[in-house]
Design an enzyme around this catalytic site. Structure first.
Site, mmCIF file in Angstrom:
data_model
loop_
_atom_site.group_PDB
_atom_site.id
_atom_site.type_symbol
_atom_site.label_atom_id
_atom_site.label_comp_id
_atom_site.label_asym_id
_atom_site.label_seq_id
_atom_site.Cartn_x
_atom_site.Cartn_y
_atom_site.Cartn_z
ATOM 1 N N PRO A 96 6.231 16.594 4.449
ATOM 2 C CG PRO A 96 8.117 16.905 3.110
ATOM 3 C CD PRO A 96 7.663 16.280 4.367
ATOM 4 C CD GLU A 123 15.394 11.344 0.204
ATOM 5 O OE1 GLU A 123 14.510 11.708 -0.582
ATOM 6 O OE2 GLU A 123 16.323 12.080 0.581
ATOM 7 N NE ARG A 161 -1.924 30.655 20.156
ATOM 8 C CZ ARG A 161 -1.703 31.702 20.932
ATOM 9 N NH1 ARG A 161 -0.686 31.710 21.765
ATOM 10 N NH2 ARG A 161 -2.497 32.746 20.877
HETATM 11 CL CL1 6GU Z 1 6.058 18.262 8.413
HETATM 12 N N1 6GU Z 1 8.462 17.957 7.381
HETATM 13 C C1 6GU Z 1 9.448 18.279 6.527
HETATM 14 N N2 6GU Z 1 10.584 17.598 6.557
HETATM 15 N N3 6GU Z 1 9.355 19.272 5.664
HETATM 16 C C2 6GU Z 1 8.209 19.952 5.665
HETATM 17 C C3 6GU Z 1 7.144 19.654 6.511
HETATM 18 C C4 6GU Z 1 7.297 18.636 7.376
HETATM 19 N N4 6GU Z 1 6.141 20.493 6.241
HETATM 20 C C5 6GU Z 1 6.584 21.273 5.272
HETATM 21 N N5 6GU Z 1 7.812 20.952 4.921
#
Ligand code: 6GU
Length: 255
Positions: A96, A123, A161
C-alpha cells in the site's frame, strides 16, 4: 490500428506464502487462455521452500517493537535470487506504500521479458530487501488489503492485457478505458428498448462516421462528469479539444 507496439512474451513469477491463491487465474478467462496458448508464462514460488527451520517460519517480530510481524530477509532474498533468471529482471513489490498502479505502469511493465512479484503479508517485508532488490513498489489504491496476493492478480492481469495476442483484438485494448487516459463510452446491446429506455438513435443509424464521433464525444462526457482529474493529465488530440469545448459550452447552457 496504428501505433501498437509489438510486445515480447512476458514471464510472471510470484513469490507468495499462498501459491494456491493464483490457481483460478490459470483456469478462467482471458489470462488463462493466454497462459494455455503460451503467450505468457506464470509461476508461483512458495516462500516457505526457502526457510530452513522446522516451522518454515517466514516472519519475525519487528526490531524496535510494535505490532505485527515482518517477512524475514533471508528466505525472501533466496526466493528472489531463485526467481530472477537474469539480473535485468525487474522485481515488483506489492505494498500500500507503493506508487498507485495505472495503465501507464501496466504498459511499461508489459515490455519486460520477466517480472518477479513479491506478495507481502503482515506489516511488510524487511526494508533491506526493498533497498537491495526491489525495482517497483506498487499499490492498487488508497486502502489496505490483508495481503499482496489479490493485488498481484490485479496488476498481472492488467499487464498481460498489453502483451500482443493476449486480448484477441488489440483494438479492444486500445479502445478500453484509460488506454488514452480517458474513460470508455457507454455500450448497448439488444433489445432496442429495455424498461422503456431506447438505445441512442445514432447507434442504430448505420452511419459509422457519426457513431465514431458520438463515441469520442461520450468518452469526454464520461470523463468530464465522473473523473475530471483524468482530463487534466490526458493528452487530447485537436479533435478531442474541440469536442470538449463544445461539451462544456452545452453544459453551460443547461445550467
Ligand atoms: Cl499492493 N497490498 C496491500 N496489502 N494492500 C494494498 C495494496 C497492496 N494496494 C492497496 N492496498
Amino acid at each position: 490500428m496504428e501505433n501498437i507496439e509489438k510486445k515480447p512474451i512476458v514471464k510472471f513469477k510470484v513469490i507468495t506464502i499462498f501459491p494456491d491463491f493464483f490457481k483460478p487465474m490459470l483456469e478462467y478467462g482471458v489470462f488463462s487462455r493466454a497462459y494455455k496458448k503460451g503467450l505468457i508464462s506464470f509461476e508461483t514460488i512458495d516462500l516457505r521452500d526457502f526457510t530452513n527451520d522446522n516451522y518454515k517460519s517466514v516472519d519475525d517480530e519487528p526490531y524496535g517493537g510494535g505490532s505485527g510481524m515482518v517477512f524475514k530477509p533471508v528466505p525472501l532474498g533466496k526466493a528472489i535470487k531463485k526467481a530472477k533468471s537474469k539480473k535485468e529482471t525487474k522485481v515488483v513489490y506489492l505494498t500500500p506504500s507503493g506508487r498507485v498502479f495505472n495503465s501507464d505502469i501496466a504498459k511499461e511493465l508489459a515490455k519486460e521479458e520477466e517480472l518477479v512479484f513479491i506478495c507481502g503479508r503482515y506489516e511488510g517485508i524487511d526494508q533491506r530487501i526493498v533497498d537491495l532488490y526491489v525495482d517497483y513498489e506498487v499499490s492498487i489504491g488508497d486502502y489496505v488489503i490483508s495481503g499482496g496476493e489479490p493485488a498481484a492478480m490485479v496488476v498481472i492481469d492488467a499487464i498481460a492485457r498489453h502483451v500482443e495476442g493476449v486480448v484477441k483484438e488489440m483494438e479492444s485494448v486500445v479502445k478500453d478505458s484509460f488506454y488514452d487516459g480517458l474513460l470508455d463510452y457507454p455500450h448497448y446491446t439488444r433489445p432496442e428498448t429495455y424498461n422503456g429506455r431506447k438505445v441512442p438513435e445514432v447507434l442504430l443509424s448505420g452511419d459509422h462516421k457519426r457513431i465514431e464521433l458520438w463515441r469520442e464525444k461520450m468518452k469526454l462526457v464520461e470523463t468530464l462528469t465522473k473523473r475530471p482529474d483524468l482530463l487534466e493529465k490526458a493528452k487530447l488530440t485537436q479533435t478531442q479539444k474541440k469536442l470538449l469545448t463544445e461539451i462544456k459550452e452545452q453544459l453551460r447552457k443547461l445550467t
